[in-house]
Design a protein around this motif. Structure first.
Motif, PDB file in Angstrom:
ATOM      1  N   UNK A   1       7.125  16.042   2.292  1.00  0.00           N
ATOM      2  CA  UNK A   1       7.799  15.948   0.997  1.00  0.00           C
ATOM      3  C   UNK A   1       7.428  14.643   0.301  1.00  0.00           C
ATOM      4  N   UNK A   2       7.555  14.632  -1.000  1.00  0.00           N
ATOM      5  CA  UNK A   2       7.100  13.497  -1.807  1.00  0.00           C
ATOM      6  C   UNK A   2       7.898  12.238  -1.528  1.00  0.00           C
ATOM      7  N   UNK A   3       9.202  12.355  -1.279  1.00  0.00           N
ATOM      8  CA  UNK A   3      10.006  11.161  -1.007  1.00  0.00           C
ATOM      9  C   UNK A   3       9.543  10.457   0.264  1.00  0.00           C
ATOM     10  N   UNK A   4       9.273  11.216   1.297  1.00  0.00           N
ATOM     11  CA  UNK A   4       8.798  10.621   2.552  1.00  0.00           C
ATOM     12  C   UNK A   4       7.430   9.993   2.358  1.00  0.00           C
ATOM     13  N   UNK A   5       6.594  10.631   1.565  1.00  0.00           N
ATOM     14  CA  UNK A   5       5.262  10.071   1.319  1.00  0.00           C
ATOM     15  C   UNK A   5       5.343   8.796   0.486  1.00  0.00           C
ATOM     16  N   UNK A   6       6.244   8.753  -0.484  1.00  0.00           N
ATOM     17  CA  UNK A   6       6.438   7.531  -1.268  1.00  0.00           C
ATOM     18  C   UNK A   6       6.989   6.410  -0.387  1.00  0.00           C
ATOM     19  N   UNK A   7       7.911   6.748   0.510  1.00  0.00           N
ATOM     20  CA  UNK A   7       8.435   5.748   1.449  1.00  0.00           C
ATOM     21  C   UNK A   7       7.306   5.197   2.321  1.00  0.00           C
ATOM     22  N   UNK A   8       6.448   6.074   2.806  1.00  0.00           N
ATOM     23  CA  UNK A   8       5.320   5.645   3.645  1.00  0.00           C
ATOM     24  C   UNK A   8       4.355   4.771   2.842  1.00  0.00           C
ATOM     25  N   UNK A   9       4.107   5.134   1.592  1.00  0.00           N
ATOM     26  CA  UNK A   9       3.214   4.340   0.739  1.00  0.00           C
ATOM     27  C   UNK A   9       3.806   2.963   0.483  1.00  0.00           C
TER      28      UNK A   9
ATOM     29  N   UNK B   1       5.896   1.318   2.397  1.00  0.00           N
ATOM     30  CA  UNK B   1       5.803   0.570   3.654  1.00  0.00           C
ATOM     31  C   UNK B   1       4.385   0.052   3.876  1.00  0.00           C
ATOM     32  N   UNK B   2       3.402   0.879   3.599  1.00  0.00           N
ATOM     33  CA  UNK B   2       2.004   0.477   3.771  1.00  0.00           C
ATOM     34  C   UNK B   2       1.639  -0.684   2.851  1.00  0.00           C
ATOM     35  N   UNK B   3       2.024  -0.605   1.595  1.00  0.00           N
ATOM     36  CA  UNK B   3       1.678  -1.657   0.643  1.00  0.00           C
ATOM     37  C   UNK B   3       2.423  -2.958   0.980  1.00  0.00           C
ATOM     38  N   UNK B   4       3.682  -2.851   1.379  1.00  0.00           N
ATOM     39  CA  UNK B   4       4.416  -4.055   1.778  1.00  0.00           C
ATOM     40  C   UNK B   4       3.771  -4.719   2.987  1.00  0.00           C
ATOM     41  N   UNK B   5       3.244  -3.912   3.904  1.00  0.00           N
ATOM     42  CA  UNK B   5       2.540  -4.462   5.066  1.00  0.00           C
ATOM     43  C   UNK B   5       1.269  -5.195   4.624  1.00  0.00           C
ATOM     44  N   UNK B   6       0.567  -4.665   3.639  1.00  0.00           N
ATOM     45  CA  UNK B   6      -0.636  -5.330   3.131  1.00  0.00           C
ATOM     46  C   UNK B   6      -0.292  -6.656   2.467  1.00  0.00           C
TER      47      UNK B   6
ATOM     48  N   UNK C   1       7.164   1.651  -8.391  1.00  0.00           N
ATOM     49  CA  UNK C   1       7.297   0.538  -7.454  1.00  0.00           C
ATOM     50  C   UNK C   1       6.061   0.426  -6.561  1.00  0.00           C
ATOM     51  N   UNK C   2       5.574   1.563  -6.081  1.00  0.00           N
ATOM     52  CA  UNK C   2       4.361   1.563  -5.250  1.00  0.00           C
ATOM     53  C   UNK C   2       3.179   1.015  -6.060  1.00  0.00           C
TER      54      UNK C   2
END
Length: 150
Positions: free
Chosen positions: A4-12, A14-19, A112-113
């Motif tokens: 689902x899009x919400x989970x994918x946005x959450x993952x995105x 998290x990934x960008x914050x890690x970068x 935000x992403x």
């Protein structure tokens, strides 16, 4: 993998914050590593008679290292001027109801992403520039050493 899009946005997110965290960690390592050759220069160069070419190379290398350090400091300097929806800067001026409305907006997380990705890209660009400047500076310092030895 999330479907689902919400989970994918959450993952995105998290990934960008890690970068972004990685750039800040790399910046810390770079600042530490830049201080070593500068400390060596401060300890050894003053009061020494260097051949003119070596003196120019030492000057150029030192200026380059200082420029690289300043570039890294710009990378880690907080940017507090943007108040984009979905950011803590925006929420700091909101009421609780406004924050809830912002979080409920369907495009808020995607924006935000994008904003976080822009921050990460800008930080990586600054780090890349600092590394390029450092490489050039170290070549100048190596040339100074060779010139002084010959």
């Amino acid at each position: 993998m999330p479907t689902n899009i919400d989970a994918r946005l959450d993952a995105a997110t998290t990934t960008v914050l890690a970068e972004i965290s990685r750039t800040d960690a790399k910046a810390g390592v770079l600042l530490t590593s830049f201080s070593l050759p500068l400390a060596a220069l401060v300890a050894t160069v003053p009061g020494r008679d260097l051949p003119p070419l070596a003196a120019v190379c030492v000057g150029a290398g030192t200026v380059g290292l200082v420029a690289a350090m300043l570039t890294v400091l710009v990378v880690v300097r907080p940017r507090l001027d943007g108040e984009h929806r979905g950011s803590y800067l925006h929420w700091a001026r909101c009421t609780p109801d406004q924050v809830l409305a912002d979080l409920a907006a369907p495009t808020g997380q995607a924006e935000h992403v994008i904003r976080l990705s822009e921050i990460a890209r800008r930080k990586y660009g600054g780090l890349r520039l600092a590394v390029d400047i450092t490489g050039t500076s170290l070549v100048a310092l190596a040339a100074a050493l060779l010139t002084a030895l010959l």
